[in-house]
Write a protein that holds these residues in place. Structure first.
Motif: not given
Length: 93
Positions: A16-17, A19-21, A23-24, A26, A46, A49-50
């Motif tokens: 998840t970390a 994926a978040k990085t 997706h944002e 970064q 998911l 969240q996405f």
């Protein structure tokens, strides 16, 4: 190629970390194209969240259906080798 289309396989804490990085935005030049987890409750979470990212219930379905350039394997360590081999057989980094 404008962007590397990446999937995260195994979307627990570390997955998840990652994926978040991605997706944002970064990681320049990388797009989160898909998420894969065998746990149906995680898949449901998911989607919340996405919502714009495709999800898959297993690696085989992901590799057959998702347009990808690379994967991040974030499953428990004992599963890394077999998943990595399967991904490499599909031409993925």
């Amino acid at each position: 190629m404008d962007s590397v289309r990446d999937a995260v396989i195994g979307v627990g804490n570390m997955g998840t970390a990652h994926a978040k990085t991605i997706h944002e935005g970064q990681i320049q030049g990388m797009t989160l194209a898909a998420l894969c987890d065998i746990n149906p409750h995680r898949i449901e979470a998911l989607h919340k969240q996405f919502p714009d990212v495709a999800t898959y219930p297993d690696v085989e379905t992901l590799l057959c259906k998702a347009p990808l350039d690379a994967v991040i394997i974030a499953t428990p360590h004992p599963f890394h080798a077999s998943i990595a081999i399967e991904c490499m057989q599909h031409g993925l980094h």
